[in-house]
Scaffold this motif. Structure first.
Motif, PDB file in Angstrom:
ATOM      1  N   VAL A 212       3.412   8.871 -15.147  1.00 45.96           N
ATOM      2  CA  VAL A 212       2.047   9.640 -15.269  1.00 45.96           C
ATOM      3  C   VAL A 212       1.644   9.728 -13.802  1.00 45.96           C
ATOM      4  N   GLU A 213       0.918   8.703 -13.718  1.00 46.18           N
ATOM      5  CA  GLU A 213       0.061   9.304 -12.130  1.00 46.18           C
ATOM      6  C   GLU A 213      -0.150   9.979 -11.250  1.00 46.18           C
ATOM      7  N   GLY A 214       1.485   9.585 -11.442  1.00 41.08           N
ATOM      8  CA  GLY A 214       2.239  10.353 -10.033  1.00 41.08           C
ATOM      9  C   GLY A 214       2.483   9.441  -8.502  1.00 41.08           C
ATOM     10  N   VAL A 215       3.038   9.729  -7.715  1.00 38.45           N
ATOM     11  CA  VAL A 215       3.756   9.224  -6.547  1.00 38.45           C
ATOM     12  C   VAL A 215       2.784  10.570  -5.801  1.00 38.45           C
ATOM     13  N   TYR A 216       2.276   9.570  -4.337  1.00 35.86           N
ATOM     14  CA  TYR A 216       1.783  10.727  -2.894  1.00 35.86           C
ATOM     15  C   TYR A 216       2.802  10.139  -1.839  1.00 35.86           C
ATOM     16  N   TYR A 217       2.046  10.973  -1.239  1.00 35.62           N
ATOM     17  CA  TYR A 217       2.222  11.133   0.716  1.00 35.62           C
ATOM     18  C   TYR A 217       1.421  11.161   1.467  1.00 35.62           C
ATOM     19  N   VAL A 218       1.808  10.472   2.565  1.00 34.33           N
ATOM     20  CA  VAL A 218       0.354  11.718   3.193  1.00 34.33           C
ATOM     21  C   VAL A 218       0.442  11.631   4.208  1.00 34.33           C
ATOM     22  N   LYS A 219       0.551  13.164   4.519  1.00 32.37           N
ATOM     23  CA  LYS A 219       0.815  13.937   5.952  1.00 32.37           C
ATOM     24  C   LYS A 219       0.690  13.382   6.558  1.00 32.37           C
ATOM     25  N   GLY A 220       1.853  13.243   7.761  1.00 27.01           N
ATOM     26  CA  GLY A 220       1.934  12.901   9.342  1.00 27.01           C
ATOM     27  C   GLY A 220       2.071  11.614   9.243  1.00 27.01           C
ATOM     28  N   GLY A 221       2.145  10.886   7.942  1.00 24.53           N
ATOM     29  CA  GLY A 221       2.646   9.101   7.656  1.00 24.53           C
ATOM     30  C   GLY A 221       1.883   8.651   6.491  1.00 24.53           C
ATOM     31  N   ASN A 222       2.070   7.790   6.078  1.00 24.07           N
ATOM     32  CA  ASN A 222       1.127   6.653   5.591  1.00 24.07           C
ATOM     33  C   ASN A 222       0.277   5.465   6.133  1.00 24.07           C
ATOM     34  N   VAL A 223       0.743   5.651   6.678  1.00 24.17           N
ATOM     35  CA  VAL A 223      -0.062   4.554   7.979  1.00 24.17           C
ATOM     36  C   VAL A 223      -1.225   5.116   8.442  1.00 24.17           C
ATOM     37  N   LYS A 224      -1.743   7.300   8.165  1.00 21.27           N
ATOM     38  CA  LYS A 224      -3.218   7.935   8.362  1.00 21.27           C
ATOM     39  C   LYS A 224      -3.941   6.949   7.491  1.00 21.27           C
ATOM     40  N   ILE A 225      -3.388   6.539   6.477  1.00 22.96           N
ATOM     41  CA  ILE A 225      -4.456   5.373   5.320  1.00 22.96           C
ATOM     42  C   ILE A 225      -5.231   5.014   5.600  1.00 22.96           C
ATOM     43  N   ALA A 226      -5.014   3.175   7.024  1.00 21.20           N
ATOM     44  CA  ALA A 226      -4.958   2.332   7.743  1.00 21.20           C
ATOM     45  C   ALA A 226      -5.796   2.658   8.862  1.00 21.20           C
ATOM     46  N   GLU A 227      -5.514   4.073   9.548  1.00 20.80           N
ATOM     47  CA  GLU A 227      -5.397   4.661  10.482  1.00 20.80           C
ATOM     48  C   GLU A 227      -7.100   5.292  10.431  1.00 20.80           C
ATOM     49  N   CYS A 355      13.337   5.955   2.640  1.00 14.37           N
ATOM     50  CA  CYS A 355      12.835   7.275   2.089  1.00 14.37           C
ATOM     51  C   CYS A 355      13.046   7.699   3.751  1.00 14.37           C
ATOM     52  N   ASN A 356      13.342   8.789   3.029  1.00 12.27           N
ATOM     53  CA  ASN A 356      13.532   9.796   4.109  1.00 12.27           C
ATOM     54  C   ASN A 356      12.126  10.742   3.862  1.00 12.27           C
ATOM     55  N   SER A 357      11.107  10.442   5.232  1.00 11.48           N
ATOM     56  CA  SER A 357       9.662  11.317   4.378  1.00 11.48           C
ATOM     57  C   SER A 357      10.159  12.309   5.157  1.00 11.48           C
ATOM     58  N   SER A 358      10.532  12.956   6.286  1.00 11.04           N
ATOM     59  CA  SER A 358      11.077  13.962   6.934  1.00 11.04           C
ATOM     60  C   SER A 358      10.966  15.134   6.359  1.00 11.04           C
ATOM     61  N   HIS A 359      12.299  14.480   4.871  1.00 10.80           N
ATOM     62  CA  HIS A 359      12.206  15.695   3.811  1.00 10.80           C
ATOM     63  C   HIS A 359      10.440  16.107   3.200  1.00 10.80           C
ATOM     64  N   THR A 360       9.809  16.157   3.089  1.00  7.57           N
ATOM     65  CA  THR A 360       8.414  16.178   2.873  1.00  7.57           C
ATOM     66  C   THR A 360       7.759  16.735   4.002  1.00  7.57           C
ATOM     67  N   ASP A 361       8.308  15.710   5.192  1.00  5.86           N
ATOM     68  CA  ASP A 361       7.029  16.424   6.527  1.00  5.86           C
ATOM     69  C   ASP A 361       7.414  16.326   7.671  1.00  5.86           C
ATOM     70  N   PRO A 362       8.653  17.144   7.626  1.00  2.16           N
ATOM     71  CA  PRO A 362       9.816  17.505   9.130  1.00  2.16           C
ATOM     72  C   PRO A 362       8.724  17.337  10.570  1.00  2.16           C
TER      73      PRO A 362
END
Length: 496
Positions: A212-227, A355-362
């Protein structure tokens, strides 16, 4: 100005630090690793960038709230991308089913493979929404300080309305009839390190977050949240100390008074927050005589959650069949959970998540796919010895993927194996468990370890091993809850 020491710089510790510093507290945070963010750790292998975890981001408002409570704009710190069709579930017969927050996309698939599920899908969405909203209102915002908090009439009434006596597997079977579809939804139990055949149906609310709410990805990597959290913490005046390990919590007259660092330095404070695995850090950092309610033998009786066997693989090509999230299911999913939780062993026929994050963020791996390959693993046995030979198990995983038509071995440029032993060492995780206590037993599912010590005043716990549980949003919420509790208490003390 009141002073707070935080042990551990994961998302829970950072969210506490930001909240407290913004409220005018002096905050010192000590992290034993070089990076801040806990398991949200960046790994670079040659030209390939990886997030160790988490790879699936839900509840984006929680992360934004940490930043925006200070008057800053979350959009200035990271860019979140919604993955509408987020997970491809691939079954042994070669068929697949895509999870999506677009309900019409899911319905159109169900009409072909599970007509009964299609008819019930609207009811399913309404029920998982109800489960989440109840948890959001009565459970997630609370800071559990003693047994009296659990005895709240409103909380007790809410708990009885979230299907505590039904298992996740039973819940999903009441809406779907296709065994493969049920298996795909049953996988949500692994998000809390548990089995769908034991964990309560309450955790079907996880399906709400993704469907319902959805799945997200952070551009440049989810680690950007921690940074972002670390950057904002510094801006708020938090003193962040990396590669600084705490040796012990100082206790006087049943009250936490500060910490002693590994180098012998003693740092005093009014409050101490432990953002570390409670099952490991509490016994290590606090003398047993000071915690009579949490004796060493209590830890031995606790059932740990599952761990993970991870392969990071930098590939020299793009595999079109791999989406951002892809799951290859075992041909005997129930046996896999029996292996993990009953027999306490690695499955010979594992379900494999990629997980293949390069699919979204080459840009994260310009020369090919950056594959984070995960198989659920049992927690380490009490003796701490790894039960398998890593290279041999890696070979089994690659052979399994090859049987699904995904032959990676000829295309690997960079590779790294991470075992439960590595997780235990890197993150101080008890027996390498990812989520602390498993949620297989009803008591452990609903009565997570409290956010304050029963025996030591002004000692608090945040993170995945305490309330409200594992997963990056819950860990962040725990940090917010504890920080706000401290602020409220100090405001009350000041007035009185």
């Amino acid at each position: 100005m009141k002073k707070v020491i935080i042990i551990g710089g994961g998302l829970g510790g950072l969210s506490s630090a930001i909240t407290l510093a913004h409220a005018g507290f002096h905050v010192e945070l000590y992290e034993k690793n070089r990076h801040f963010g806990g398991k949200m750790m960046p790994i670079q292998l040659g030209d390939y960038s990886f997030d160790f975890g988490p790879n699936t981001i839900t509840m984006p408002s929680v992360f934004k709230q940490v930043i925006e409570q200070t008057g800053e704009r979350a959009d200035d710190y990271f860019e979140m991308i919604k993955l509408e069709n987020h997970t491809r579930n691939i079954f042994p017969d070669g068929t697949h089913f895509d999870f999506s927050s677009n309900q019409q996309t899911v319905l159109s698939q169900l009409q072909k493979v599970d007509p009964a599920g299609a008819r019930h899908y609207d009811s399913f969405i309404k029920e998982i929404t109800r489960l989440f909203k109840l948890s959001e209102r009565y459970f997630l915002p609370r800071t559990f300080r003693s047994w009296r908090d659990y005895a709240s009439p409103s909380l007790g009434a809410a708990m009885m309305r979230v299907r505590p006596l039904q298992t996740l597997d039973s819940f999903f079977r009441s809406y779907f009839s296709n065994p493969r579809i049920i298996e795909a939804y049953n996988r949500y139990a692994t998000y809390i390190g548990s089995s769908p055949f034991q964990a309560p149906a309450t955790f079907a609310m996880i399906a709400y977050l993704e469907m319902v709410e959805g799945v997200y990805y952070v551009k440049g990597g989810n680690v950007k949240i921690a940074e972002a959290f670390a950057s904002l913490a510094k801006k708020m005046g938090v003193s962040l100390h990396s590669e600084s390990q705490v040796k012990k919590v100082l206790v006087a007259d049943n009250k936490a008074t500060g910490v002693e660092l590994q180098n012998g330095e003693k740092v005093m404070a009014d409050h101490v927050i432990m953002n570390a695995d409670l099952l490991k850090a509490y016994p290590e950092l606090v003398a047993e005589k000071d915690r009579p309610s949490f004796k060493n033998d209590k830890v031995d009786k606790i059932d740990p959650s599952i761990s993970a066997f991870v392969i990071l693989a930098g590939i020299n090509k793009r595999f079109t069949q791999l989406k951002h999230h892809t799951v290859y299911f075992s041909d005997d999913y129930q046996q896999e959970f029996n292996d993990l939780f009953v027999n306490k062993k690695y499955s010979a026929k594992p379900t494999i998540y990629i997980c293949n994050s390069s699919h979204t963020d080459p840009g994260r791996s310009p020369k090919g796919d950056n594959l984070f390959i995960l198989v659920n693993a049992p927690a380490l046995p009490p003796n701490g010895k790894l039960q398998i030979e890593p290279v041999a198990y890696k070979k089994l995983i690659f052979e399994t993927l090859s049987s699904h038509g995904l032959d990676l071995t000829q295309h690997i440029v960079e590779e790294k194996i991470i075992t439960p032993s590595d997780i235990a060492a890197q993150f101080g995780a008890h027996r390498g468990a990812l989520y602390g206590v498993s949620a297989n037993r009803k008591k452990d599912a609903f009565l997570r370890p409290q956010n304050t010590s029963k025996d030591i005043k002004n000692l608090y716990f945040v993170g995945g091993s305490t309330h409200p549980g594992g997963g990056s949003p819950m860990v962040t919420i725990s940090g917010l809850n504890v920080a706000r509790s401290i602020i409220k208490m100090e405001q009350y003390n000041k007035i009185s």
